[in-house]
Write an enzyme that holds these catalytic residues in place. Structure first.
Site, PDB file in Angstrom:
ATOM      1  N   TRP A 221      12.033 -24.294  10.667  1.00 41.44           N
ATOM      2  CA  TRP A 221      12.543 -24.199   9.298  1.00 41.44           C
ATOM      3  C   TRP A 221      12.774 -25.570   8.669  1.00 41.44           C
ATOM      4  O   TRP A 221      13.247 -25.658   7.550  1.00 41.44           O
ATOM      5  CB  TRP A 221      13.839 -23.382   9.282  1.00 41.44           C
ATOM      6  CG  TRP A 221      14.797 -23.767  10.361  1.00 41.44           C
ATOM      7  CD1 TRP A 221      15.704 -24.772  10.316  1.00 41.44           C
ATOM      8  CD2 TRP A 221      14.923 -23.152  11.651  1.00 41.44           C
ATOM      9  NE1 TRP A 221      16.399 -24.845  11.499  1.00 41.44           N
ATOM     10  CE2 TRP A 221      15.952 -23.856  12.345  1.00 41.44           C
ATOM     11  CE3 TRP A 221      14.282 -22.089  12.302  1.00 41.44           C
ATOM     12  CZ2 TRP A 221      16.340 -23.514  13.646  1.00 41.44           C
ATOM     13  CZ3 TRP A 221      14.686 -21.762  13.585  1.00 41.44           C
ATOM     14  CH2 TRP A 221      15.700 -22.472  14.235  1.00 41.44           C
ATOM     15  N   ARG A 222      12.454 -26.622   9.403  1.00 43.79           N
ATOM     16  CA  ARG A 222      12.568 -27.957   8.812  1.00 43.79           C
ATOM     17  C   ARG A 222      11.250 -28.405   8.200  1.00 43.79           C
ATOM     18  O   ARG A 222      11.146 -29.526   7.708  1.00 43.79           O
ATOM     19  CB  ARG A 222      13.026 -28.971   9.872  1.00 43.79           C
ATOM     20  CG  ARG A 222      14.488 -28.794  10.223  1.00 43.79           C
ATOM     21  CD  ARG A 222      15.000 -29.835  11.162  1.00 43.79           C
ATOM     22  NE  ARG A 222      16.450 -29.660  11.354  1.00 43.79           N
ATOM     23  CZ  ARG A 222      17.126 -30.103  12.378  1.00 43.79           C
ATOM     24  NH1 ARG A 222      16.502 -30.773  13.351  1.00 43.79           N
ATOM     25  NH2 ARG A 222      18.424 -29.902  12.474  1.00 43.79           N
TER      26      ARG A 222
ATOM     27  N   GLU B  30      18.880 -19.389   8.076  1.00 42.46           N
ATOM     28  CA  GLU B  30      20.333 -19.556   8.049  1.00 42.46           C
ATOM     29  C   GLU B  30      21.067 -18.276   8.408  1.00 42.46           C
ATOM     30  O   GLU B  30      22.097 -18.311   9.084  1.00 42.46           O
ATOM     31  CB  GLU B  30      20.784 -20.060   6.673  1.00 42.46           C
ATOM     32  CG  GLU B  30      20.318 -21.480   6.352  1.00 42.46           C
ATOM     33  CD  GLU B  30      20.792 -22.503   7.386  1.00 42.46           C
ATOM     34  OE1 GLU B  30      21.786 -22.240   8.083  1.00 42.46           O
ATOM     35  OE2 GLU B  30      20.146 -23.560   7.491  1.00 42.46           O
TER      36      GLU B  30
ATOM     37  N   THR C 282      25.014 -18.252  15.937  1.00 45.01           N
ATOM     38  CA  THR C 282      23.921 -18.088  16.892  1.00 45.01           C
ATOM     39  C   THR C 282      23.303 -19.443  17.186  1.00 45.01           C
ATOM     40  O   THR C 282      23.033 -20.213  16.273  1.00 45.01           O
ATOM     41  CB  THR C 282      22.847 -17.146  16.299  1.00 45.01           C
ATOM     42  OG1 THR C 282      23.462 -15.914  15.936  1.00 45.01           O
ATOM     43  CG2 THR C 282      21.735 -16.889  17.296  1.00 45.01           C
TER      44      THR C 282
ATOM     45  N   TYR D 273      25.645  -8.954  15.741  1.00 45.18           N
ATOM     46  CA  TYR D 273      26.147  -8.966  14.351  1.00 45.18           C
ATOM     47  C   TYR D 273      25.127  -8.335  13.413  1.00 45.18           C
ATOM     48  O   TYR D 273      24.565  -8.982  12.533  1.00 45.18           O
ATOM     49  CB  TYR D 273      26.490 -10.383  13.918  1.00 45.18           C
ATOM     50  CG  TYR D 273      27.758 -10.919  14.545  1.00 45.18           C
ATOM     51  CD1 TYR D 273      28.816 -10.079  14.862  1.00 45.18           C
ATOM     52  CD2 TYR D 273      27.898 -12.270  14.810  1.00 45.18           C
ATOM     53  CE1 TYR D 273      29.974 -10.568  15.444  1.00 45.18           C
ATOM     54  CE2 TYR D 273      29.070 -12.766  15.392  1.00 45.18           C
ATOM     55  CZ  TYR D 273      30.093 -11.901  15.701  1.00 45.18           C
ATOM     56  OH  TYR D 273      31.238 -12.393  16.268  1.00 45.18           O
TER      57      TYR D 273
ATOM     58  N   TYR E  85      29.167 -21.317   3.775  1.00 45.73           N
ATOM     59  CA  TYR E  85      28.259 -22.136   4.567  1.00 45.73           C
ATOM     60  C   TYR E  85      26.809 -21.933   4.150  1.00 45.73           C
ATOM     61  O   TYR E  85      26.078 -22.898   3.869  1.00 45.73           O
ATOM     62  CB  TYR E  85      28.401 -21.865   6.081  1.00 45.73           C
ATOM     63  CG  TYR E  85      27.197 -22.419   6.784  1.00 45.73           C
ATOM     64  CD1 TYR E  85      27.074 -23.792   6.985  1.00 45.73           C
ATOM     65  CD2 TYR E  85      26.113 -21.594   7.108  1.00 45.73           C
ATOM     66  CE1 TYR E  85      25.928 -24.328   7.530  1.00 45.73           C
ATOM     67  CE2 TYR E  85      24.964 -22.123   7.653  1.00 45.73           C
ATOM     68  CZ  TYR E  85      24.868 -23.489   7.863  1.00 45.73           C
ATOM     69  OH  TYR E  85      23.740 -24.025   8.369  1.00 45.73           O
TER      70      TYR E  85
ATOM     71  N   ASP F 143      30.326 -25.935   8.878  1.00 50.19           N
ATOM     72  CA  ASP F 143      30.183 -24.932   9.938  1.00 50.19           C
ATOM     73  C   ASP F 143      30.969 -25.398  11.167  1.00 50.19           C
ATOM     74  O   ASP F 143      31.736 -26.357  11.091  1.00 50.19           O
ATOM     75  CB  ASP F 143      28.695 -24.729  10.276  1.00 50.19           C
ATOM     76  CG  ASP F 143      28.136 -25.912  11.045  1.00 50.19           C
ATOM     77  OD1 ASP F 143      28.688 -27.028  10.912  1.00 50.19           O
ATOM     78  OD2 ASP F 143      27.150 -25.733  11.781  1.00 50.19           O
TER      79      ASP F 143
ATOM     80  N   CYS G 108      30.318 -39.697  24.027  1.00 51.68           N
ATOM     81  CA  CYS G 108      31.014 -40.750  23.280  1.00 51.68           C
ATOM     82  C   CYS G 108      30.493 -42.146  23.623  1.00 51.68           C
ATOM     83  O   CYS G 108      30.555 -43.056  22.793  1.00 51.68           O
ATOM     84  CB  CYS G 108      32.512 -40.681  23.551  1.00 51.68           C
ATOM     85  SG  CYS G 108      33.270 -39.120  23.051  1.00 51.68           S
TER      86      CYS G 108
ATOM     87  N   CYS H  66      35.991 -43.579  15.575  1.00 48.81           N
ATOM     88  CA  CYS H  66      36.411 -42.204  15.865  1.00 48.81           C
ATOM     89  C   CYS H  66      37.856 -42.168  16.356  1.00 48.81           C
ATOM     90  O   CYS H  66      38.172 -42.660  17.435  1.00 48.81           O
ATOM     91  CB  CYS H  66      35.477 -41.591  16.910  1.00 48.81           C
ATOM     92  SG  CYS H  66      35.922 -39.885  17.348  1.00 48.81           S
TER      93      CYS H  66
END
Length: 362
Positions: A31-32, A44, A50, A89, A127, A145, A207, A216
């Site tokens: 989807w990019r 989306e 998910t 869902y 979102y 999100d 990190c 951060c």
DNA sequence: AATGCGGGGAG
DNA sequence: CTCCCAGCATT
């Protein structure tokens, strides 16, 4: 240098830093490669709650089956649910169909092009509206999100419980400030989610190799594993399902679930739910029509066991196969219908039922 | 503001 | 085991 001015510096540097990180860590996802709002919308909805790895094959199958929103609008809802089977869902699939029909029939096949108008569609919340508006139309509106909550909570040291309304607004406001410094809103939104999914992960964030390490708050205070703060959820409810699998001449009796409960519009068998696990058929309150059947023709004296773990329920299921003589095949309890194996294969079913069928019949 | 809704993968 | 995932709708 006081904390406030540190925070302001972090705010201006945040989007450019993520943009740079994204250029090197961007995954190649289907989807990019598109700005087609239909494809972005579909991806989306699939990705709501998910993981990418779980949703991706579904996306491929949906695009194959329904290349355009008009194709989806024409589809039989049952076929759509069948394709959705296993993703969970299921209201997402029902709303998908509803919105496809609405866009096709009422909007001439054109998706709304703004955050506010997208938000009005069924199944699209804050979102998803932000995601489509930015990815397909370049609108400068931030996605918020689970990834974003985690990244922002850590980088900015936000300790508010993210399940509260107040915190949601706080994060949304922060996200709005941050996206102002992004070169491209779409890339930035992708970047922050990708960053949360790959670098700033829930359990073991990387990190040591993080480009935001020295800004951060969580890292600098060693709190990264404690953020974001999230109220713990309600304990899972234990339920006991007792399925009577009526069989006649190779056909099984199934019914569509219509109650306000899990698995709406999916198909299962005659169900008796009990408060305790059941050991024998005689412990169940059997449907009148099945009583003579159960006395004489029960195939499975010991039921097949099944387990299904949902995030909010744990279901312990038992399946008794019962052969129904021809004389009684038209006396099925209300709502049940006979289906051939081929028809059953095309019905949308919960994973619990699919697993049973597979283990029983291969 | 709370609750319900799936299923699976990671740690 | 627990957590949580590119959340949303309903009450």
């Amino acid at each position: 240098m006081n904390w406030q001015s540190d925070a302001n510096k972090t705010i201006t540097a945040f989007a450019p830093t993520l943009d740079r990180w994204y250029q090197h860590h961007k995954r190649d996802l289907p989807w990019r490669h598109t700005r087609d709002p239909y494809r972005i919308w579909l991806s989306e909805i699939i990705l709501q709650q998910t993981r990418v790895a779980q949703g991706r094959p579904y996306y491929e199958r949906f695009i194959e089956a329904f290349p355009t929103v008009a194709d989806m609008a024409r589809a039989d809802e049952r076929d759509l649910l069948r394709l959705w089977q296993g993703l969970g869902y299921y209201s997402r699939a029902r709303n998908l169909h509803k919105t496809a029909k609405y866009v096709t029939q009422e909007l001439g096949g054109q998706f709304p092009e703004t955050y506010a108008s997208l938000l009005a569609l069924k199944g699209i919340g804050t979102y998803t509206a932000a995601a489509i508006a930015s990815f397909a139309f370049g609108e400068r509106v931030p996605v918020v999100d689970g990834n974003v909550y985690r990244v922002l909570a850590r980088v900015f040291g936000v300790v508010d419980d993210i399940t509260t309304t107040r915190a949601k607004k706080l994060f949304a406001d922060l996200a709005t400030r941050l996206i102002a410094f992004a070169r491209d809103p779409a890339d930035y939104n992708q970047a922050i989610m990708e960053f949360g999914a790959i670098q700033c992960t829930p359990g073991a964030p990387d990190c040591l190799l993080c480009p935001l390490q020295q800004q951060c708050r969580a890292f600098l205070t060693g709190q990264q594993h404690k953020l974001p703060v999230k109220a713990k959820k309600v304990p899972v409810k234990q339920r006991f399902f007792n399925y009577l699998v009526f069989r006649n001449n190779g056909q099984l009796a199934m019914r569509e679930r219509t109650a306000k409960d899990i698995w709406q519009q999916l198909y299962d068998f005659y169900l008796i739910e009990t408060d305790e696990p059941t050991e024998a058929l005689r412990d169940l309150a059997l449907p009148v029509a099945s009583e003579p059947v159960v006395q004489t023709e029960a195939v499975d004296r010991f039921p097949e066991a099944g387990q299904q773990l949902l995030s909010h329920q744990r279901i312990e299921a038992k399946f008794w196969m019962i052969d129904v003589p021809d004389a009684l095949k038209n006396a099925l309890p209300e709502g049940l219908q006979w289906y051939t194996p081929d028809e059953i294969g095309r019905l949308p079913k919960p994973v619990l039922i699919t697993s049973y069928l597979r283990q029983k019949f291969g």
